[in-house]
Enzyme design. Sequence first.
Site, PDB file in Angstrom:
ATOM      1  N   HIS A 129       0.769  -1.057   0.070  1.00 58.75           N
ATOM      2  CA  HIS A 129       0.414  -0.031  -0.265  1.00 58.75           C
ATOM      3  C   HIS A 129       1.067   1.010   0.199  1.00 58.75           C
ATOM      4  O   HIS A 129       0.575   2.053  -0.601  1.00 58.75           O
ATOM      5  CB  HIS A 129      -1.440   0.082   0.568  1.00 58.75           C
ATOM      6  CG  HIS A 129      -0.527   0.257   2.755  1.00 58.75           C
ATOM      7  ND1 HIS A 129      -0.211  -0.461   3.982  1.00 58.75           N
ATOM      8  CD2 HIS A 129      -0.222   0.896   2.813  1.00 58.75           C
ATOM      9  CE1 HIS A 129       0.393  -0.288   4.606  1.00 58.75           C
ATOM     10  NE2 HIS A 129       0.466   1.656   4.205  1.00 58.75           N
ATOM     11  N   ASP A 186      -0.066  -7.515   1.708  1.00 60.37           N
ATOM     12  CA  ASP A 186       0.450  -6.005   1.710  1.00 60.37           C
ATOM     13  C   ASP A 186       2.550  -6.273   1.362  1.00 60.37           C
ATOM     14  O   ASP A 186       2.497  -5.444   2.315  1.00 60.37           O
ATOM     15  CB  ASP A 186      -0.167  -5.846   2.876  1.00 60.37           C
ATOM     16  CG  ASP A 186      -0.280  -4.183   2.635  1.00 60.37           C
ATOM     17  OD1 ASP A 186      -0.005  -3.801   1.692  1.00 60.37           O
ATOM     18  OD2 ASP A 186      -0.387  -3.514   3.445  1.00 60.37           O
ATOM     19  N   SER A 210       5.090   2.353   7.225  1.00 55.79           N
ATOM     20  CA  SER A 210       4.582   1.451   6.609  1.00 55.79           C
ATOM     21  C   SER A 210       5.600   1.085   5.896  1.00 55.79           C
ATOM     22  O   SER A 210       6.494   0.891   5.620  1.00 55.79           O
ATOM     23  CB  SER A 210       3.378   1.818   5.932  1.00 55.79           C
ATOM     24  OG  SER A 210       2.619   1.534   6.669  1.00 55.79           O
TER      25      SER A 210
END
Length: 268
Positions: A67, A99, A168
């Site tokens: 993402h 992911d 992230s």
Amino acid sequence: NGSIRSQSWVLILYLSTISANAQTAQVIAKKAFSSTVLLVMEDANGQPLSLGSGFFVRDDEIASNLHVVEGAARGYAKLVGQKAKYDIEGITAIDSERDLVVIKISGVHAPTLNLGSSDTIQVGESIYAVGNPQGLEGTFSQGIISSVREIGTDKLLQITAPISPGSSGGPVLNSKGEVIGVSVATFRGGQNLNFAIPSNYLKALLEKRGPAKPLAQAKQAKGQRSILADMGDRNSEGVIGTQFIWNDFIMLARVYHPRDAKIHFDQY
């Protein structure tokens, strides 16, 4: 007395082995920073789209969250504390269900981080999260494994080390300095309810690497669901994603709320 002395020596040797394998937080941080990057993704007009983290897993290859790069036309990586920017040449592997993505750059001489086994971790074990929360490069935080969640046939690590937008894709390390997870999300409104993708999924993905493909192909595969989709309150408002706007000093987060989302996560 001889038996007691013998048992004492065994205990001392056992503790010495544990001590030898463990590293201080300062040593772990120094090694991790040399392998961790800031990722800045841009749209087709060259405007910053998202900000995230990543780390070297092979020569010229960086692991991160899907993402972070999804929807970007181009982007660059920058080693923590350095000024040089390296263009992302493409993607070499994707696991959209978990992911994860592996991206390729060239011309960087950086050490790789060793991947540990996420199957051997235990609740209560000390861990360290490394990344670039809110654009603050090279942030190092400590916590523990607070739970190992089973999501269908998959697993998700719950950790207490703080993460924020920009974290992230950053590595989560054990006391040996091995990567045992990849920072991915947190529950909005919770207190240190943070999550990481287990490193064993990344190990499996690295075995499927291929030639670099265009960055535009970094997107969720049709028909596949993220393991995060089976976590959380299904009646909640939705996932918070992050976009970023640029000023002269830092990346500033701006959030949006996809109305078709099913869960209640902040994905970082």
